[in-house]
Design an enzyme around this catalytic site. Structure first.
Site, PDB file in Angstrom:
ATOM      1  N   LYS A   1      37.243 -40.627   9.440  1.00  0.00           N
ATOM      2  CA  LYS A   1      37.859 -39.774   9.000  1.00  0.00           C
ATOM      3  C   LYS A   1      39.484 -39.946   8.769  1.00  0.00           C
ATOM      4  O   LYS A   1      39.936 -39.069   9.661  1.00  0.00           O
ATOM      5  CB  LYS A   1      37.243 -38.340   9.294  1.00  0.00           C
ATOM      6  CG  LYS A   1      37.960 -36.896   8.605  1.00  0.00           C
ATOM      7  CD  LYS A   1      37.928 -35.803   9.080  1.00  0.00           C
ATOM      8  CE  LYS A   1      39.605 -35.487   9.556  1.00  0.00           C
ATOM      9  NZ  LYS A   1      40.205 -35.180   9.005  1.00  0.00           N
TER      10      LYS A   1
ATOM     11  N   GLY B   1      41.998 -33.179  20.345  1.00  0.00           N
ATOM     12  CA  GLY B   1      41.386 -33.859  21.675  1.00  0.00           C
ATOM     13  C   GLY B   1      40.420 -33.310  22.563  1.00  0.00           C
ATOM     14  O   GLY B   1      39.297 -33.381  22.338  1.00  0.00           O
TER      15      GLY B   1
ATOM     16  N   GLU C   1      43.843 -40.587  22.285  1.00  0.00           N
ATOM     17  CA  GLU C   1      45.013 -40.932  22.255  1.00  0.00           C
ATOM     18  C   GLU C   1      45.666 -40.313  21.377  1.00  0.00           C
ATOM     19  O   GLU C   1      45.988 -39.614  20.224  1.00  0.00           O
ATOM     20  CB  GLU C   1      45.747 -42.195  21.193  1.00  0.00           C
ATOM     21  CG  GLU C   1      45.161 -43.154  21.312  1.00  0.00           C
ATOM     22  CD  GLU C   1      45.444 -43.799  22.445  1.00  0.00           C
ATOM     23  OE1 GLU C   1      46.585 -43.704  22.260  1.00  0.00           O
ATOM     24  OE2 GLU C   1      45.014 -45.269  23.695  1.00  0.00           O
TER      25      GLU C   1
ATOM     26  N   CYS D   1      54.319 -40.404  18.603  1.00  0.00           N
ATOM     27  CA  CYS D   1      53.816 -39.496  19.037  1.00  0.00           C
ATOM     28  C   CYS D   1      54.555 -40.083  20.557  1.00  0.00           C
ATOM     29  O   CYS D   1      55.186 -38.843  21.830  1.00  0.00           O
ATOM     30  CB  CYS D   1      52.331 -40.461  19.719  1.00  0.00           C
ATOM     31  SG  CYS D   1      51.921 -41.533  19.398  1.00  0.00           S
TER      32      CYS D   1
ATOM     33  N   GLU E   1      55.068 -30.042  22.445  1.00  0.00           N
ATOM     34  CA  GLU E   1      55.785 -31.478  21.290  1.00  0.00           C
ATOM     35  C   GLU E   1      55.997 -31.403  20.133  1.00  0.00           C
ATOM     36  O   GLU E   1      55.691 -30.104  19.979  1.00  0.00           O
ATOM     37  CB  GLU E   1      53.938 -32.241  21.279  1.00  0.00           C
ATOM     38  CG  GLU E   1      54.645 -33.684  20.389  1.00  0.00           C
ATOM     39  CD  GLU E   1      53.576 -34.234  19.749  1.00  0.00           C
ATOM     40  OE1 GLU E   1      51.991 -33.541  20.344  1.00  0.00           O
ATOM     41  OE2 GLU E   1      53.546 -35.538  20.135  1.00  0.00           O
TER      42      GLU E   1
HETATM   43  P1  NAD Z   1      46.132 -33.372  15.002  1.00  0.00           P
HETATM   44  O1  NAD Z   1      45.459 -33.258  15.556  1.00  0.00           O
HETATM   45  O2  NAD Z   1      45.943 -32.106  13.956  1.00  0.00           O
HETATM   46  O3  NAD Z   1      44.446 -33.647  13.327  1.00  0.00           O
HETATM   47  C1  NAD Z   1      44.490 -34.813  13.863  1.00  0.00           C
HETATM   48  C2  NAD Z   1      43.421 -35.312  13.259  1.00  0.00           C
HETATM   49  O4  NAD Z   1      41.895 -34.630  13.691  1.00  0.00           O
HETATM   50  C3  NAD Z   1      43.117 -34.872  11.927  1.00  0.00           C
HETATM   51  O5  NAD Z   1      42.777 -36.117  10.898  1.00  0.00           O
HETATM   52  C4  NAD Z   1      42.943 -33.732  11.418  1.00  0.00           C
HETATM   53  O6  NAD Z   1      41.994 -33.523  10.149  1.00  0.00           O
HETATM   54  C5  NAD Z   1      41.649 -34.242  12.609  1.00  0.00           C
HETATM   55  N1  NAD Z   1      41.271 -32.187  13.464  1.00  0.00           N
HETATM   56  C6  NAD Z   1      42.092 -31.324  13.100  1.00  0.00           C
HETATM   57  N2  NAD Z   1      41.655 -30.494  13.527  1.00  0.00           N
HETATM   58  C7  NAD Z   1      40.352 -30.698  14.167  1.00  0.00           C
HETATM   59  C8  NAD Z   1      38.920 -30.325  14.379  1.00  0.00           C
HETATM   60  N3  NAD Z   1      38.704 -28.176  15.183  1.00  0.00           N
HETATM   61  N4  NAD Z   1      38.022 -30.820  14.596  1.00  0.00           N
HETATM   62  C9  NAD Z   1      38.084 -32.182  14.533  1.00  0.00           C
HETATM   63  N5  NAD Z   1      38.496 -32.925  13.678  1.00  0.00           N
HETATM   64  C10 NAD Z   1      40.250 -32.270  13.924  1.00  0.00           C
HETATM   65  O7  NAD Z   1      47.174 -34.274  14.856  1.00  0.00           O
HETATM   66  P2  NAD Z   1      48.156 -34.885  13.476  1.00  0.00           P
HETATM   67  O8  NAD Z   1      48.972 -33.212  13.671  1.00  0.00           O
HETATM   68  O9  NAD Z   1      47.492 -34.697  12.806  1.00  0.00           O
HETATM   69  O10 NAD Z   1      49.259 -35.097  13.806  1.00  0.00           O
HETATM   70  C11 NAD Z   1      49.750 -35.006  15.025  1.00  0.00           C
HETATM   71  C12 NAD Z   1      49.824 -35.577  16.828  1.00  0.00           C
HETATM   72  O11 NAD Z   1      48.782 -36.534  16.663  1.00  0.00           O
HETATM   73  C13 NAD Z   1      50.594 -35.321  17.619  1.00  0.00           C
HETATM   74  O12 NAD Z   1      50.289 -34.504  18.482  1.00  0.00           O
HETATM   75  C14 NAD Z   1      50.877 -36.762  17.868  1.00  0.00           C
HETATM   76  O13 NAD Z   1      50.919 -37.076  19.279  1.00  0.00           O
HETATM   77  C15 NAD Z   1      49.824 -37.631  17.921  1.00  0.00           C
HETATM   78  N6  NAD Z   1      49.788 -39.070  18.319  1.00  0.00           N
HETATM   79  C16 NAD Z   1      49.026 -39.435  18.456  1.00  0.00           C
HETATM   80  C17 NAD Z   1      48.594 -41.300  18.722  1.00  0.00           C
HETATM   81  C18 NAD Z   1      48.555 -41.550  20.400  1.00  0.00           C
HETATM   82  O14 NAD Z   1      48.876 -42.455  20.313  1.00  0.00           O
HETATM   83  N7  NAD Z   1      49.092 -41.557  21.489  1.00  0.00           N
HETATM   84  C19 NAD Z   1      49.553 -41.311  17.705  1.00  0.00           C
HETATM   85  C20 NAD Z   1      50.181 -40.780  16.573  1.00  0.00           C
HETATM   86  C21 NAD Z   1      49.619 -39.038  16.783  1.00  0.00           C
END
Ligand code: NAD
Length: 497
Positions: A190, A248, A266, A301, A400
């Site tokens: 997804k 997460g 991650e 990230c 962040e």
């Molecule tokens: P997010 O956590 O809001 O969303 C990530 C994914 O999770 C999306 O596909 C979203 O639709 C899904 N999601 C959101 N709410 C959910 C729920 N309640 N249940 C299940 N799935 C859900 O993150 P974002 O805003 O898309 O991305 C930014 C974040 O990602 C930052 O915190 C960044 O640090 C992190 N990130 C980490 C890495 C790494 O490798 N450590 C890499 C890239 C981004």
């Protein structure tokens, strides 16, 4: 190929968007018929309507993935055969570099230069590396008594759920698809609702390369619907998630509430970047630090967003930071000369602006930027922003921001720098700049982070692990260790008569 602004604009106007889910080898609408608007962050305009999947579509995709897995059509093929299919997949990604780069830039706002020269080749490299690795991994024979043979082998887990964020959509999708498929699993992925187009697109390339129907499924949709349904599904064996720490943690809960599926995370970061006064090339340190924090509009990230500078060089260093920031002017991401594009959405831009206000009201010194840019474009552009004199207990130093905002924190001694650097619940990355090899080793050892860089920032490669200490994640991606997430370990005892 030399990218040209005029032809990129022309091509983007003609581009056809694949916008449906990919389930069991076919592009299909959601059962509900629902869609959502996919917005170009550089203009604020709708690019296309994308299928919005929910639990019904998740059920269908997981069923198809399970059926494909059990049939052995992919899981029982030899590693060498899987390798050849994945190598073809990598070739096809490269052959579609232009369309994929355009899609990524239109969908997510990042400069075309980055999509074309870095994201798409990086995704192909990631697929190729995992393909090449898979027929070179051996099991183990245990040192048992002579009348026994005990083998430790690795098997695919089954059905992998993958959930990705919006900042490197294609690369992060491939960083999950490649190891999952290389090890023989089926996958249901997804992508983030803000930038789903390249993940949808590559499903067809995987099929063309020879990935059988049902083995790779793509479900665009929202987190609270499709993402949650995947996390809670009782027939998903593992979820590989990249995104915020907050979400997460939800996946850990989903696992506990369903089938104890393996969860690999991650997550976010607030990475420290320590500059000691003894470092011989402060210009290089300033330039790299700026590139690390403002590339991808700050939506990285592991971006080194907390810059710890030794007090006696701080003024001089902040001047250098401001000087090198001049290169990062937000411009049209489709222009090949642009190095800073649009942030992903209006919501994200508003969030960044709220943090800027918080920095100002908590007493930090705004020395650069802080405002929205290119308002007339209709898009979401943010100025490169620097706060000086930040204290580590301020919100802008603790949370962040995920935008182009740098916090500069002063320190006096090496010990104090280590203490500030580790005073965070994140632990994704950290850097240190020094010309003293003893200090470099001491600080690198003391930093609680998954990736530590010395005299550079934000380095990485598929050959090494990536992942976080503390609340930055669980598990590692990249290198042969990253492949372990996607396998179950089995011991087989054979008693010889
Ligand atoms: P997010 O956590 O809001 O969303 C990530 C994914 O999770 C999306 O596909 C979203 O639709 C899904 N999601 C959101 N709410 C959910 C729920 N309640 N249940 C299940 N799935 C859900 O993150 P974002 O805003 O898309 O991305 C930014 C974040 O990602 C930052 O915190 C960044 O640090 C992190 N990130 C980490 C890495 C790494 O490798 N450590 C890499 C890239 C981004």
């Amino acid at each position: 190929m030399q990218l040209k602004y005029a032809s990129l604009k022309e091509s983007s106007a003609k581009l056809k968007f694949r916008h449906q889910a990919f389930i069991n080898g076919k592009y299909v609408n959601a059962r509900s018929g629902e869609t959502f608007d996919c917005i170009n962050p550089a203009t604020g305009k709708v690019l296309t309507k994308v299928t919005s999947c929910d639990h019904e579509d998740v059920n269908l995709a997981v069923k198809a993935a399970r059926k494909a897995f059990e049939s052995g059509v992919w899981s029982q093929r030899s590693p060498n055969e899987r390798k050849n299919v994945l190598l073809k997949f990598a070739d096809l990604i490269e052959q579609h570099q232009y369309e994929l780069a355009l899609l990524e830039t239109l969908d997510m706002g990042k400069p075309i230069r980055d999509s074309y020269e870095s994201d798409v080749p990086g995704a192909a490299k990631c697929v190729r590396w995992h393909a090449e690795a898979i027929d070179k991994i051996y099991g183990q024979i245990a040192p048992t008594a002579p009348n026994v043979v005990a083998m430790i082998t690795r098997e695919p887990l089954g059905v992998i759920g993958a959930v990705t964020p919006w900042n490197y959509p294609l690369y992060l999708a491939c960083a999950k698809i490649a190891p999952a498929l290389a090890t023989g699993n089926s996958i249901v992925i997804k992508p983030a609702e803000q930038s789903p187009l390249t993940t949808i697109y590559v499903a067809q390339l995987a099929q063309e390369a020879g990935v059988p129907d049902g083995v790779l499924n793509v479900l665009p949709g929202f987190g609270e619907t499709a993402g949650q349904a995947l996390g809670l599904h009782p027939d998903v064996d593992a979820v590989s998630f990249t995104g915020s720490t907050e979400v997460g943690k939800l996946f850990l809960r989903y696992s506990a509430e369903s089938n104890m599926k393996r969860i690999f995370l991650e997550c976010g970061g607030k990475s420290p970047n320590i500059v000691l006064a003894d470092y011989s090339n402060l210009d290089k340190a300033a330039q790299s630090s700026i590139a690390g924090v403002f590339s991808n509009q700050g939506q990285i990230c592991c971006a080194p967003t907390r810059l710890l500078v030794q007090e006696n060089i701080r003024e001089e260093f902040v001047d250098k930071l401001i000087k090198h920031s001049k290169d990062f002017q937000p411009k049209d991401p489709l222009d090949p000369k642009t190095i800073m594009g649009a942030v992903v959405s209006e919501t994200q831009m508003d969030r960044i602006l709220t943090y800027v206000k918080s920095g100002e009201s908590s007493g930090a010194n705004l020395v650069l930027g802080g405002a929205q840019a290119r308002k007339n474009s209709g898009g979401y552009f943010m100025e490169a922003t620097i706060f000086d004199n930040v204290k580590n207990n301020m919100k802008i130093a603790r949370e962040e921001i995920f935008g182009p905002v740098l916090s500069v924190l002063p320190f006096k001694t090496m010990e104090e720098a280590i203490k500030i650097a580790n005073d965070t619940h994140y632990g994704l990355a950290a850097s240190v700049w020094t010309s003293d090899i003893n200090k470099a080793h001491k600080i690198a050892k003391a930093l609680r982070a998954g990736v530590v860089s010395v005299n550079t920032v934000d380095t990485g490669d598929i050959t090494v692990t990536f992942g976080g200490y503390k609340q930055s994640g669980i598990g590692r991606e990249g290198s042969l260790l990253g492949l372990e997430n996607y396998t179950e370990v089995k011991t087989t005892w054979i008693e010889l008569s």
